[in-house]
Design a protein around this motif. Structure first.
Motif, short mmCIF file in Angstrom:
data_model
loop_
_atom_site.label_atom_id
_atom_site.label_comp_id
_atom_site.label_asym_id
_atom_site.label_seq_id
_atom_site.Cartn_x
_atom_site.Cartn_y
_atom_site.Cartn_z
N PRO A 74 0.82 -1.22 0.00
CA PRO A 74 0.00 0.00 0.00
C PRO A 74 0.85 1.26 0.00
O PRO A 74 2.04 1.25 0.33
CB PRO A 74 -0.78 -0.12 1.31
N ASP A 75 0.19 2.37 -0.35
CA ASP A 75 0.85 3.66 -0.22
C ASP A 75 1.01 4.03 1.25
O ASP A 75 2.01 4.64 1.66
CB ASP A 75 0.03 4.75 -0.91
N LEU A 76 0.01 3.65 2.05
CA LEU A 76 -0.03 4.05 3.45
C LEU A 76 -0.39 2.84 4.32
O LEU A 76 -1.41 2.19 4.08
CB LEU A 76 -1.04 5.18 3.65
N TRP A 77 0.43 2.57 5.29
CA TRP A 77 0.24 1.48 6.25
C TRP A 77 -0.04 2.13 7.59
O TRP A 77 0.79 2.88 8.12
CB TRP A 77 1.51 0.63 6.29
N ILE A 78 -1.23 1.91 8.15
CA ILE A 78 -1.58 2.45 9.47
C ILE A 78 -1.83 1.27 10.40
O ILE A 78 -2.74 0.47 10.17
CB ILE A 78 -2.82 3.35 9.42
N ALA A 79 -1.01 1.14 11.44
CA ALA A 79 -1.08 -0.03 12.32
C ALA A 79 -1.20 0.40 13.76
O ALA A 79 -0.74 1.49 14.16
CB ALA A 79 0.15 -0.90 12.13
N THR A 80 -1.81 -0.48 14.55
CA THR A 80 -1.97 -0.24 15.98
C THR A 80 -1.76 -1.55 16.72
O THR A 80 -2.24 -2.60 16.29
CB THR A 80 -3.39 0.27 16.31
N GLY A 81 -1.03 -1.48 17.83
CA GLY A 81 -0.91 -2.64 18.71
C GLY A 81 0.40 -3.40 18.57
O GLY A 81 1.05 -3.37 17.53
N ARG A 82 0.74 -4.12 19.66
CA ARG A 82 2.01 -4.85 19.73
C ARG A 82 2.14 -5.89 18.63
O ARG A 82 3.24 -6.12 18.10
CB ARG A 82 2.11 -5.53 21.10
N GLY A 97 10.58 1.01 -0.24
CA GLY A 97 10.47 2.41 0.14
C GLY A 97 9.17 3.06 -0.27
O GLY A 97 8.95 4.24 0.03
N LYS A 98 8.27 2.32 -0.91
CA LYS A 98 7.01 2.90 -1.38
C LYS A 98 6.06 3.25 -0.24
O LYS A 98 5.42 4.30 -0.25
CB LYS A 98 6.32 1.91 -2.32
N THR A 99 5.96 2.37 0.74
CA THR A 99 4.92 2.49 1.76
C THR A 99 5.32 3.45 2.87
O THR A 99 6.43 3.35 3.42
CB THR A 99 4.60 1.11 2.36
N PHE A 100 4.41 4.35 3.21
CA PHE A 100 4.58 5.27 4.33
C PHE A 100 3.97 4.60 5.55
O PHE A 100 2.80 4.21 5.53
CB PHE A 100 3.89 6.60 4.04
N VAL A 101 4.75 4.46 6.61
CA VAL A 101 4.35 3.65 7.76
C VAL A 101 3.97 4.54 8.94
O VAL A 101 4.78 5.34 9.42
CB VAL A 101 5.48 2.69 8.18
#
Length: 325
Positions: A74-82, A97-101
């Protein structure tokens, strides 16, 4: 961009955790065309408690979270949690290097390996890649609440004003809700509802102890209104939409910040502290300074303030950081 932004929302699937990442993704989507895909991370039990640095995708219990080539990340990776950390720290490499984390909450590990950390201000986290907000990202917006409300109008609209929404949390590392304290809170709530001539709308958290829940139901069930028993669709959004006042226990940073996004008076109910610490005090000081909350004193005084829109503010910061990169 000439195509919609692709966003992966990544968590272990628990609603309270997932909603942080999903709420932020939806806020980004309100600002720019985007397609959201939800991904759940579950590690095989034998590996679940390993340090994040030792985990590899081969240890996942769920389907491997991989893409055939870098372009399909993805262009954007939004994650939460251990559970997401071992993957969040490697996605940039896998995607070329594509994905913004983006990681929400304080990862407490490898904090320099995320493009942006959206962290609660009361955690006191600092760093060039840290963006602080009041509370945590969430999915509650005035529009979303209003859209969900009609499904509950038949049950709530006939109730008399003022309508008092009560959100009860429970036992945590920092607070307790004993049977005796629950009884005391219930008596205070009942007195306020009766004095106002209004109606009660009550919901419990998954963390509410059974004994505390039972005593509160026993002491409040004769009031006009609705005590949700957990069956059927969750009426929380309906409660928030139709409420004139919101009462929320102090143990949940999420509940308090979410309630403050409505612009309605938020009264904070005290809990029993289990340990010394100022993180929750910092949060509640912040909310009070914004005019959103006041300690519950038995009265149902009204006031106004600008609704909190911290998730939207974080979404703007995400897009600005992506453009800067």
């Amino acid at each position: 961009m000439t195509r919609p932004l692709s966003i992966w929302v990544v968590s272990d699937g628990r609603a309270g955790i997932e909603n942080q990442a999903l709420g932020l993704a939806e806020a980004v989507q309100r600002l720019t065309p985007a397609e959201i895909t939800i991904k759940h991370i579950r590690w095989r039990p034998i590996f679940d408690r390993l340090p994040s640095a030792l985990k590899t995708p081969a240890m996942l219990a769920s389907a491997p979270l991989t893409a055939p080539n870098a372009d399909q990340w993805p262009d954007l990776w939004i994650a939460t949690g251990r559970a997401t950390l071992p993957l969040s720290t490697r996605v940039k490499e896998w995607s070329g290097g594509k994905t913004f984390v983006v990681q929400t909450q304080d990862p407490r590990w490898a904090n320099d390996r995320y493009d942006l950390i959206v962290a609660p201000a009361h955690d006191g986290l600092s760093g060039d890649n840290v963006f602080e907000i009041t509370g945590s990202p969430h999915r509650i917006t005035p529009q979303r609440v209003a859209e969900a409300a009609p499904a509950f109008a038949d049950r709530i609209a006939p109730l008399s004003h003022p309508r008092i929404a009560v959100l009860i949390g429970g036992k945590s590392k920092a607070f307790d809700l004993t049977e005796a304290h629950a009884a005391d809170l219930a008596d205070q709530i009942a007195d306020a509802v009766r004095a106002s001539g209004g109606a009660l709308m009550l919901t419990f958290s998954r963390r509410t102890p059974d004994a505390a829940k039972a005593v509160m139901i026993a002491r409040l069930s004769d009031l006009p209104g609705w005590i949700w028993d957990g069956t059927g669709d969750n009426p929380l959004f309906g409660f928030l939409h139709f409420a004139d006042h919101i009462l929320v226990t102090e143990d949940s940073a999420n509940m308090a910040a979410e309630a403050a996004s409505t612009g309605k008076p938020v009264h904070v109910l005290p809990m029993i502290p289990l340990k010394a610490g100022d993180k929750f005090a910092l949060l509640h000081d912040d909310l009070r300074s914004r005019g959103a909350t006041r300690p519950f004193d038995g009265a149902l005084d009204g006031w106004t303030y600008d609704p909190l829109a911290e998730t939207d503010r974080a979404a703007r910061a995400v897009l600005e950081a992506m453009r800067a990169r």
